[in-house]
Design a protein around this motif. Sequence first.
Motif, PDB file in Angstrom:
ATOM      1  N   UNK B 337       0.956  -1.192  -0.172  1.00 55.61           N
ATOM      2  CA  UNK B 337       0.048  -0.055  -0.179  1.00 55.61           C
ATOM      3  C   UNK B 337       0.892   1.215   0.030  1.00 55.61           C
ATOM      4  N   UNK B 338       1.986   1.318   0.584  1.00 56.13           N
ATOM      5  CA  UNK B 338       2.705   2.403   0.612  1.00 56.13           C
ATOM      6  C   UNK B 338       3.209   2.443  -0.820  1.00 56.13           C
ATOM      7  N   UNK B 339       3.556   1.638  -1.539  1.00 57.90           N
ATOM      8  CA  UNK B 339       4.049   1.746  -2.759  1.00 57.90           C
ATOM      9  C   UNK B 339       3.079   2.597  -3.609  1.00 57.90           C
ATOM     10  N   UNK B 340       1.798   1.766  -3.525  1.00 57.68           N
ATOM     11  CA  UNK B 340       0.536   2.366  -4.205  1.00 57.68           C
ATOM     12  C   UNK B 340       0.484   4.020  -3.925  1.00 57.68           C
ATOM     13  N   UNK B 355      -8.119   9.585  -6.224  1.00 56.73           N
ATOM     14  CA  UNK B 355      -7.069   8.719  -5.301  1.00 56.73           C
ATOM     15  C   UNK B 355      -7.588   8.167  -4.088  1.00 56.73           C
ATOM     16  N   UNK B 356      -8.768   8.950  -3.558  1.00 53.11           N
ATOM     17  CA  UNK B 356      -9.043   8.268  -2.268  1.00 53.11           C
ATOM     18  C   UNK B 356      -9.832   7.041  -2.583  1.00 53.11           C
ATOM     19  N   UNK B 357     -10.676   7.032  -3.535  1.00 54.85           N
ATOM     20  CA  UNK B 357     -11.481   6.073  -3.962  1.00 54.85           C
ATOM     21  C   UNK B 357     -10.565   4.582  -4.262  1.00 54.85           C
ATOM     22  N   UNK B 358      -9.383   4.999  -4.954  1.00 55.19           N
ATOM     23  CA  UNK B 358      -8.711   4.037  -5.271  1.00 55.19           C
ATOM     24  C   UNK B 358      -8.017   3.148  -3.990  1.00 55.19           C
ATOM     25  N   UNK B 359      -7.695   4.198  -3.085  1.00 53.41           N
ATOM     26  CA  UNK B 359      -7.294   3.540  -1.693  1.00 53.41           C
ATOM     27  C   UNK B 359      -8.217   2.664  -1.393  1.00 53.41           C
ATOM     28  N   UNK B 360      -9.360   3.265  -1.074  1.00 52.91           N
ATOM     29  CA  UNK B 360     -10.456   2.518  -0.408  1.00 52.91           C
ATOM     30  C   UNK B 360     -10.982   1.181  -1.127  1.00 52.91           C
ATOM     31  N   UNK B 361     -10.532   1.118  -2.439  1.00 54.75           N
ATOM     32  CA  UNK B 361     -11.014  -0.100  -2.934  1.00 54.75           C
ATOM     33  C   UNK B 361      -9.940  -1.013  -2.749  1.00 54.75           C
ATOM     34  N   UNK B 362      -8.583  -0.919  -2.389  1.00 56.37           N
ATOM     35  CA  UNK B 362      -7.615  -1.825  -1.831  1.00 56.37           C
ATOM     36  C   UNK B 362      -8.134  -2.169  -0.537  1.00 56.37           C
ATOM     37  N   UNK B 363      -8.742  -1.319   0.368  1.00 60.32           N
ATOM     38  CA  UNK B 363      -9.064  -1.418   1.723  1.00 60.32           C
ATOM     39  C   UNK B 363     -10.284  -2.582   1.618  1.00 60.32           C
TER      40      UNK B 363
END
Lengths: 677, 381
Positions: B337-340, B355-363
């Motif tokens: 996730x840090x790399x992402x 960007x937030x959506x992208x991160x929350x998708x991974x979450x």
Amino acid sequence: MVSPTQKPSVCTNMAAPGRHVGHYMKRNGRFLLCNIEQVLGHRSFGCTTAVRQVAEANKESAESIVIPRKKTWSKEAVLEALASTVGRDPTAYSYQFQDDPYLSPRSAVEFKLYSLSQESGRSAAKYFINSNPKFFTKDFAEPHIPCLMPETVSPCLEEVSEEALKERINLRKVTAAVDMYDQLVQAGTAVSMETTHSLLDVISFYCDRDPAEEEGPQTEDTESKDQKKRKGNFRRASDFLKFSWKENNNAERIFNLLPERDTRCYSALIRGMVKHEAYAKAFNMYTDMLNNRLTADVHIFNALISAAPEVRDKYHEKWDLITELLKQMNEQKIRPNLLTFNSVLKALRRCGFLAKTQALHTLSEMKALGIAPSLASYEHMLAIFHRSGSSGPNGTDLLQEVVAELAETNFTCQDPHDVMFFSCAIRVCLDNKDLELGYKVHSLVEFGENYRLLGDPFNQSVYYGRFFNLLCMMEHIDEVLKWYKRLIPSLYYPNPQGMKDLLQALDTDSRLDLLPSIWKDIKSLGLTNRPDMAEELLSLMTRDNHSPEIQESFAACALDIKSVFDLKFSLEWTNSSLSHVTMLLLRANKTEKAWEMLHLFKSNNRVPSDDLLNSFLSVCRTDDAPQKAVELVQMSAAFCLPTTPQLAKRTLTDFNLTEEQRAILSELEAAGGEPSD
Amino acid sequence: MYRFLSRTVCAARSSSVIVYESCALPTKCEKAMANQTEKPVVLMAEDGSTTQQQTDVKTEQVVAKQTQVNTDVPKSGKESLLDLLGAMKVEVTNKRRLKNLKVKQNFESPPEYKSKPAAMESTISMFQKATEEASESLDPTLVAAASAAAATLPNSNQAESELLRQLRQRKAITEAQKKGDISNLGEIIAEMKVGKKQTRQNAWAANQIRFDDDGRGYTHDRGITAELVGVRERRSFLLGKRLNIFSPSTEEDAVESTPTLWDVEFANNLSQVTDQIPRNGLEEMIQWTKEGKMWQYPVDNEAGLEEEASVPFHEHVFLEKHLEEGFPRQGPVRHFMELVVVGLSKNPYLTVQQKKEHISWFRDYFHQNEEILKNDDAYLS
């Protein structure tokens, strides 16, 4: 600034110390942003250390650093800078016509036609879009461009409310707004003062009728109307169409029904009355207002001052009224503005002998109050001084003052009348034949963006026409031709008079050899349908004998003129133009063509002159063409010219003739010899 | 010869005031000096040794006088400038009269001077000229000398008046001859030229016009009088009387309310009147930009930030805070996730929201697959 190779490292650097400086960021983000930007400017130092240093410096002297104010640029700044690098191409037609070379206007008429049709095309499209919004729902633009989408031109709110009234006022639907107001009042709803003000404004401004929309599909609301005017820039009949203020119209009716009236209400009505030429009514309204112990505002006074010359007959009465108004203005503690004084000066134009001194006083008053005169003020002054007789200072003196004061100034338009200045100034120069001053005025026009104040195309052509006229009259022909190349046709389409001035200038400085090229320009400017133009040109070409080359070019030009005459039926050959063309052809030894011209005399019922026939005979002699000579004499006889016997005699002696020809000629000579017929 | 010398010296005094004091005409100075040093040689060639000595003496005297004058009258810069101007003016007139002065000198001086070389003669005549100008009336020194001479005679009063009368007579003759010379043709032509030069500008505009016959009025005669009128006019035009109705007050107007229809229409009118057809493509683009039809040219590095305009840059760059919740503190997932986040922070093409959506998708993704990850010991919380 940012080269692609540097970018990644910068970004990592910015991200990596992020944890480290993070808490500064949150607290003081904007400040750090500035610093980092600064650092990025000197990227060669190495970013990480620099940021660290900045962070340390941040602790020590957070107070002492003054963050520079953000510089704001207008969104057109780049384009303006670019546009300032583009000069004018005097050989090109106006930019608006460059899309289609076929539609390059070559004359003033074509210019007018093409620019108006371009504009009407735009307006038609706009009208169609606005009146059929249902066909234009797809929004292609990303991001959204509002002005490309249909505008709302009809009111959406149908219920009876103040909101609906406001909407109608904003859409400038005068009758609909009045109806809505009446319904509101009948329903007993109170309308706010603000809305009432704008309602009265709208009614007074448009004189209680809908603004020109209902008449046709060209104009649907004021926005598009403005655009059209702006681009077409031509005077339209509807601009001059004045509606007169009707007794007790809706504005007055609503006004009278108002429970309380304030200055704004009076202001709307008085301005409307003055605008729509109900001058006496405006003054009555003003007295009424004073009786109600209200003070006026500057707009009321401006309107009344401009109306003052209409309500008084004698010069000093007019002026007394104006001073009276100004004094009341001072008593009511209302500061005059530029428009006040411009109205005073404009009114003074109609005050005869009083005008000169009072205009000077008014100007001094303006200066004393720290109000800079605009071009319109000077225009009024010039008009006042130019007209007046010989005694005292006249327009030229004044203009010299003005020009000296205005030199190297960028003007902004402050009064719609400003655009009249340049054409008026150049008229003063022209009437006084002051070339030097004319050049000064023109340099004022060419300075910076000042050309914008030349006004609409009509005004511009007036200005350039006068300037060119002045040049032709006073300047040496080489200079005149230089200006001719610079102005025509990129800025100015000369009228026939302008072309005649040029011809005269050519004549004065004996550069008649340029006439054929001028004729080409005349042709392309579409001035050929004026017979006097061609005639003037022909007579100038015929008047003197020139060198063979010039005669050759003149003959070609004459043939060209002839072809124009052949094409256009509106042009009629006159005696002189026919003989001039023939003479020119003879001088260039184009005997055949000249012979054809002689036949034209017959078909146009014109009679050639003796001189022409004599010189024709001489040419026949040098060509040794006895047959032609005999025919010439016969033709002369057919015209019943008194000179026929002489011609016959000359032919008999000068040519080698056959017996037949001799017989014919002797007969003609004898016939002419008896002048009894 | 004495007369000549004294005259030259006298002339040198006054002319040096004109020419040398200004100190700004070194070339002139040099030229004059050269003239004088040259003289002996020339004279020797012409007349022989008898005159040489005399002229030598004279030159020395002249030079001495010049230096004296040069040194003993210090002048301020402005004064010397004025002198320079004055000198120039005098010189112009001198040149003009030079010729007749020469003639005059030939007339009144003994024949021996006729053999002088031309260069010297002109210098002399210039000096003489200056002398003449200096003594418009009878020179007081001359008068003093006359009275001194008369004092040696018996009946001194009469003698003095006679001497003075004689002097005046001579002066009158000189004047008359000077005037007579002026009236010669060359002089007239020269005068005319000068006159024309000065008035050409005006003459061209007004005088020529006067003979035109196209009916336009010429009420205006631009001569000296017209200029005077202009001066008077300038005064009245700029600082004439005023109406004296308003008093210049500094107080500002009351705050202007919202623009009314009239104001809007007035502004519209102004812009209509001044709006010209665009003269080139760039001006057309300006117009389109104003109408909002065209994409704006970037005037700063925030162009095109319609929806992101209010988002500060650190929202884009520092995305670690979004990893605080819903992600393990360490381990492979955290590392991934840090790399992402680093990748996202470098991406200028996504909005912060994306960007937030992208991160929350991974979450969500890691949350759904938590079991599998835990089994593989990849998910450490």
